[in-house]
Enzyme design. Structure first.
Site, PDB file in Angstrom:
ATOM      1  N   HIS A   1      -4.222 -33.601  17.164  1.00 39.11           N
ATOM      2  CA  HIS A   1      -2.616 -33.988  17.143  1.00 39.11           C
ATOM      3  C   HIS A   1      -1.673 -33.296  18.101  1.00 39.11           C
ATOM      4  O   HIS A   1      -1.050 -33.885  18.201  1.00 39.11           O
ATOM      5  CB  HIS A   1      -2.536 -35.371  16.805  1.00 39.11           C
ATOM      6  CG  HIS A   1      -3.164 -35.962  15.476  1.00 39.11           C
ATOM      7  ND1 HIS A   1      -3.402 -37.272  16.488  1.00 39.11           N
ATOM      8  CD2 HIS A   1      -4.232 -36.086  14.752  1.00 39.11           C
ATOM      9  CE1 HIS A   1      -4.461 -37.748  15.221  1.00 39.11           C
ATOM     10  NE2 HIS A   1      -4.483 -36.653  14.417  1.00 39.11           N
TER      11      HIS A   1
ATOM     12  N   GLY B   1      -4.905  -1.907   5.184  1.00 34.51           N
ATOM     13  CA  GLY B   1      -4.594  -3.066   4.272  1.00 34.51           C
ATOM     14  C   GLY B   1      -4.746  -4.793   4.922  1.00 34.51           C
ATOM     15  O   GLY B   1      -5.100  -5.275   3.411  1.00 34.51           O
ATOM     16  N   ARG B   2      -5.402  -4.823   5.255  1.00 30.42           N
ATOM     17  CA  ARG B   2      -6.070  -6.178   5.924  1.00 30.42           C
ATOM     18  C   ARG B   2      -7.377  -6.006   5.382  1.00 30.42           C
ATOM     19  O   ARG B   2      -8.021  -6.874   5.795  1.00 30.42           O
ATOM     20  CB  ARG B   2      -5.949  -6.457   7.490  1.00 30.42           C
ATOM     21  CG  ARG B   2      -7.261  -4.857   8.393  1.00 30.42           C
ATOM     22  CD  ARG B   2      -6.211  -5.178  10.112  1.00 30.42           C
ATOM     23  NE  ARG B   2      -6.407  -4.068  10.927  1.00 30.42           N
ATOM     24  CZ  ARG B   2      -5.824  -3.494  10.759  1.00 30.42           C
ATOM     25  NH1 ARG B   2      -4.743  -2.679  10.248  1.00 30.42           N
ATOM     26  NH2 ARG B   2      -6.189  -2.168  11.782  1.00 30.42           N
TER      27      ARG B   2
ATOM     28  N   GLU C   1      -4.747  -6.764  14.932  1.00 31.12           N
ATOM     29  CA  GLU C   1      -4.144  -5.406  14.224  1.00 31.12           C
ATOM     30  C   GLU C   1      -5.349  -4.702  14.464  1.00 31.12           C
ATOM     31  O   GLU C   1      -5.366  -3.303  14.451  1.00 31.12           O
ATOM     32  CB  GLU C   1      -3.700  -5.746  12.944  1.00 31.12           C
ATOM     33  CG  GLU C   1      -2.340  -4.148  12.918  1.00 31.12           C
ATOM     34  CD  GLU C   1      -2.025  -4.994  10.776  1.00 31.12           C
ATOM     35  OE1 GLU C   1      -2.365  -4.220  10.683  1.00 31.12           O
ATOM     36  OE2 GLU C   1      -1.258  -5.101  11.406  1.00 31.12           O
TER      37      GLU C   1
ATOM     38  N   LYS D   1       0.848  -1.080  -0.013  1.00 24.32           N
ATOM     39  CA  LYS D   1      -0.091  -0.001   0.124  1.00 24.32           C
ATOM     40  C   LYS D   1       0.883   1.032   0.341  1.00 24.32           C
ATOM     41  O   LYS D   1       0.552   2.247  -0.568  1.00 24.32           O
ATOM     42  CB  LYS D   1      -0.868  -0.234   1.018  1.00 24.32           C
ATOM     43  CG  LYS D   1      -2.092   0.943   1.495  1.00 24.32           C
ATOM     44  CD  LYS D   1      -2.960   1.302   2.892  1.00 24.32           C
ATOM     45  CE  LYS D   1      -3.410   1.782   2.775  1.00 24.32           C
ATOM     46  NZ  LYS D   1      -4.945   2.083   4.047  1.00 24.32           N
TER      47      LYS D   1
ATOM     48  N   LYS E   1       8.896  -0.615  14.682  1.00 25.37           N
ATOM     49  CA  LYS E   1       9.772  -0.702  12.422  1.00 25.37           C
ATOM     50  C   LYS E   1      10.235   0.511  12.793  1.00 25.37           C
ATOM     51  O   LYS E   1      11.741   0.428  12.625  1.00 25.37           O
ATOM     52  CB  LYS E   1       8.317   0.077  12.378  1.00 25.37           C
ATOM     53  CG  LYS E   1       7.461  -1.160  11.283  1.00 25.37           C
ATOM     54  CD  LYS E   1       6.783  -0.403  10.517  1.00 25.37           C
ATOM     55  CE  LYS E   1       5.601  -1.464   9.683  1.00 25.37           C
ATOM     56  NZ  LYS E   1       4.273  -0.475   9.506  1.00 25.37           N
TER      57      LYS E   1
ATOM     58  N   GLU F   1      10.791  -4.914   4.446  1.00 26.52           N
ATOM     59  CA  GLU F   1      11.012  -5.546   3.992  1.00 26.52           C
ATOM     60  C   GLU F   1      10.059  -6.831   2.767  1.00 26.52           C
ATOM     61  O   GLU F   1      10.951  -6.875   2.042  1.00 26.52           O
ATOM     62  CB  GLU F   1       9.297  -7.088   5.560  1.00 26.52           C
ATOM     63  CG  GLU F   1      10.249  -7.539   6.617  1.00 26.52           C
ATOM     64  CD  GLU F   1       9.166  -6.026   6.960  1.00 26.52           C
ATOM     65  OE1 GLU F   1       8.596  -5.100   6.332  1.00 26.52           O
ATOM     66  OE2 GLU F   1       8.002  -6.754   8.420  1.00 26.52           O
TER      67      GLU F   1
HETATM   68  O1  F6P Z   1       1.540  -4.115   9.938  1.00 27.24           O
HETATM   69  C1  F6P Z   1       0.828  -3.075   9.421  1.00 27.24           C
HETATM   70  C2  F6P Z   1       1.362  -3.377   8.260  1.00 27.24           C
HETATM   71  O2  F6P Z   1       1.277  -1.582   7.988  1.00 27.24           O
HETATM   72  C3  F6P Z   1      -0.413  -3.353   7.897  1.00 27.24           C
HETATM   73  O3  F6P Z   1      -0.974  -2.710   8.239  1.00 27.24           O
HETATM   74  C4  F6P Z   1       0.192  -3.730   6.616  1.00 27.24           C
HETATM   75  O4  F6P Z   1      -1.213  -4.467   6.053  1.00 27.24           O
HETATM   76  C5  F6P Z   1       1.579  -4.428   5.800  1.00 27.24           C
HETATM   77  O5  F6P Z   1       2.261  -3.080   6.823  1.00 27.24           O
HETATM   78  C6  F6P Z   1       1.782  -4.563   5.281  1.00 27.24           C
HETATM   79  O6  F6P Z   1       2.141  -2.638   4.271  1.00 27.24           O
HETATM   80  P1  F6P Z   1       2.184  -2.200   2.685  1.00 27.24           P
HETATM   81  O7  F6P Z   1       0.900  -2.613   2.424  1.00 27.24           O
HETATM   82  O8  F6P Z   1       1.933  -0.737   3.211  1.00 27.24           O
HETATM   83  O9  F6P Z   1       3.749  -2.194   2.873  1.00 27.24           O
END
Ligand code: F6P
Length: 538
Positions: free
Chosen positions: A379, A262-263, A348, A203, A507, A209
């Site tokens: 199990h 995002g979620r 979240e 987003k 972060k 990452e």
């Molecule tokens: O975990 C934090 C967060 O901001 C989430 O809400 C989001 O889904 C994720 O990081 C990834 O963010 P982006 O889509 O901006 O890379």
């Protein structure tokens, strides 16, 4: 005292009585229990009768929903009001799955025409790649997609793919979320860059990452393809400029808006890789299932409203019975990632101790969610579920017809799902165990030691969700059910379910510690962290 405070007080007080009686016993005293506590919605059959609430408790929970003005909040959500107050945004994931011709507004601005145009672009691209009309730089067809994203840019598409994929798909889809190099190494291994698209989904297009993995994948493409490499890059983001600056061709960048959390974003262009690998028709059906659940959530009365009733059952456990953990157990291997998805969706969204108005919450909020596929978990952690010292309510899901054949195995799977839900609720009394041991010829001393160990207390609640088949529509409805359930809980607790400030501190610190590890001037840290930094630098 406000109506809401009074409703909370009554609900909490009901917990003691609920803990002191048996769930099975409620069926005797309430002949209409099953009718009242089962809801059918958008292809899902939801059974909440194995929950610890009596008819009176359910009425109290519904009073709570009315006192919290769930219906008003729902109207604001669908009306595109700034329900995400701390970021001044609407949360309009419903607009993404609405049929063409809908008329959603975010903060008053019409959005449906743009949604339709983006959706069309996604489907056109998906069709072109899937049919081989759109080929790689060397003219070869695309046979693999590497979807790079994390959190909301990963869990939803990964769940959808695992749920609906063919066992041997024509286009392979691999996911990379973790910055741990192990994941991208495995994802790229064995793939031919000439036949692979790298789809970077973020987003913000700044997530550490995702950008680290995107750079590795871009280098891999460039090493393999030279000049044409960037035509194998695709991006999904709200930050179109950043995606372009990264080297993604403009016509391969698919946008969405900031009112898509995002979620809650799997319905947007974030689902592009699924639309390609599963085909646009499958993705359309997923959207239609989500839209069917939206219509149900909007129209059904509270007492027959699946997301509302599921939220109230979970809140009854959380707040009346003080149960902070919930297990999610799909008896469907294809849904094994559901608990991962729900961990982000619920924890979240609602893992918060401050209300949307800045005041502290007055109730405990989100439960910790964990789970995996049945029967495997029988199990693993089911010993604790049946006989542990804590009561952990469960969501148990099952699918009547498997798409994968082997009807005998499927019947065994279903039998286990039903058996576990029944065993959790009914248990096995010590008297019954003693009688069985006596019949087996054990002497009294042996019986005294063994019987308590073999006794099941029962009264461990579960919600049961039954699906006829795991079609794309049903999956869409299931995801939307949990989205709306999470929203309703957020309304009851008074939190903003659409922000996530709690992920920021880590972060920021990771950024600083990275500089320290890279040899920059060491900053002040607590002694434990400082020692670990020194150890890693040495
Ligand atoms: O975990 C934090 C967060 O901001 C989430 O809400 C989001 O889904 C994720 O990081 C990834 O963010 P982006 O889509 O901006 O890379």
């Amino acid at each position: 005292m406000s109506d809401l405070d009074a409703a909370w007080r009554r609900l909490r007080a009901a917990g003691a009585a609920a803990a002191a009686r048996s769930i099975s016993g409620l069926f005797d005293g309430e002949p209409d229990r099953l009718d009242r506590l089962t809801v059918e919605a958008a292809g899902l059959y939801l059974d909440l009768s194995k929950q610890p609430w009596s008819a009176k408790d359910v009425a109290m929970a519904l009073d709570l929903a009315r006192a919290a003005d769930v219906e008003g909040a729902r109207a604001r959500l669908f009306g595109g009001a700034a329900v995400n107050g701390s970021e001044g945004r609407a949360a309009l994931h419903m607009a993404l799955r609405a049929p063409d011709g809908a008329d959603f507004h975010a903060l008053g601005e019409p959005v449906s025409a743009e949604v339709e145009a983006t959706r069309k672009a996604v489907f056109d691209f998906a069709r072109a790649v899937g049919s081989g009309e759109r080929r790689g730089a060397t003219g070869r067809p695309i046979r693999a997609l590497v979807h790079i994203g994390i959190g909301g840019s990963d869990f939803g598409p990964r769940l959808v793919w695992e749920a609906l994929r063919a066992p041997a798909p024509a286009i392979e889809l691999r996911f990379v979320a973790n910055v741990d190099p192990a994941e991208i190494a495995q994802a790229l291994a064995g793939l031919d860059p000439a036949e692979t698209l790298v789809i970077v989904v973020s987003k913000t297009f700044t997530t550490q990452e995702t950008m680290a993995n995107a750079v590795i994948a871009r280098d891999w493409l460039r090493q393999g393809l030279g000049e044409g490499a960037d035509s194998h890059l695709v991006a999904v983001s709200t930050a179109l400029d950043k995606a372009q600056a990264f080297g993604v061709p403009a016509d391969q960048i698919f946008g969405f808006r900031d009112w898509v959390g995002g979620r809650y974003s799997v319905w947007s262009s974030v689902g592009l890789s699924c639309a390609i690998a599963l085909g646009p028709d499958v993705f359309k059906a997923l959207l239609a299932g989500g839209a069917a659940m939206d219509a149900h959530f909007l129209e059904a009365p509270l007492e027959a409203n699946a997301p509302v009733m599921l939220a109230l059952a979970h809140v009854f456990n959380r707040n009346a019975m003080d149960r902070p953990v919930r297990a999610v157990v799909p008896y469907a291997q294809r849904l094994r990632l559901l608990s991962n998805f729900l961990q982000q969706l619920e924890m979240e969204s609602n893992g918060k101790r401050t209300r949307a108005d800045g005041r502290p919450v007055t109730q405990a909020t989100a439960t910790a969610v964990f789970g995996d596929a049945g029967t495997n978990v029988q199990h693993a952690f089911f010993q604790l579920m049946h006989q542990g010292t804590d009561v952990i309510p469960a969501d148990i899901l099952a699918v009547r017809n498997s798409a994968d054949g082997h009807a005998d195995s499927q019947r065994k799977l279903l039998a286990n799902a039903l058996a576990q839900a029944e065993a959790l609720m009914v248990g096995r009394s010590e008297a019954e165990v003693r009688a069985a041991l006596r019949a087996d010829g054990l002497d009294q001393a042996q019986i005294d030691v063994l019987a308590p160990q073999k006794t099941f207390p029962g009264d461990r609640p579960s919600s049961f969700i039954l699906m006829e088949a795991l079609t794309p529509q049903v999956l869409g409805a299931l995801i939307a059910l949990y989205e709306h359930k999470t929203f309703v809980e957020g309304v009851l607790w008074g939190v903003n379910s659409f922000d996530q400030w709690g992920v920021e501190l880590g972060k920021t610190l990771a950024g600083r510690i990275l500089q320290d590890l890279e040899g920059g001037e060491a900053r002040l840290h607590d002694p434990s962290t400082a020692a670990l930094i020194e150890r890693l630098k040495g």
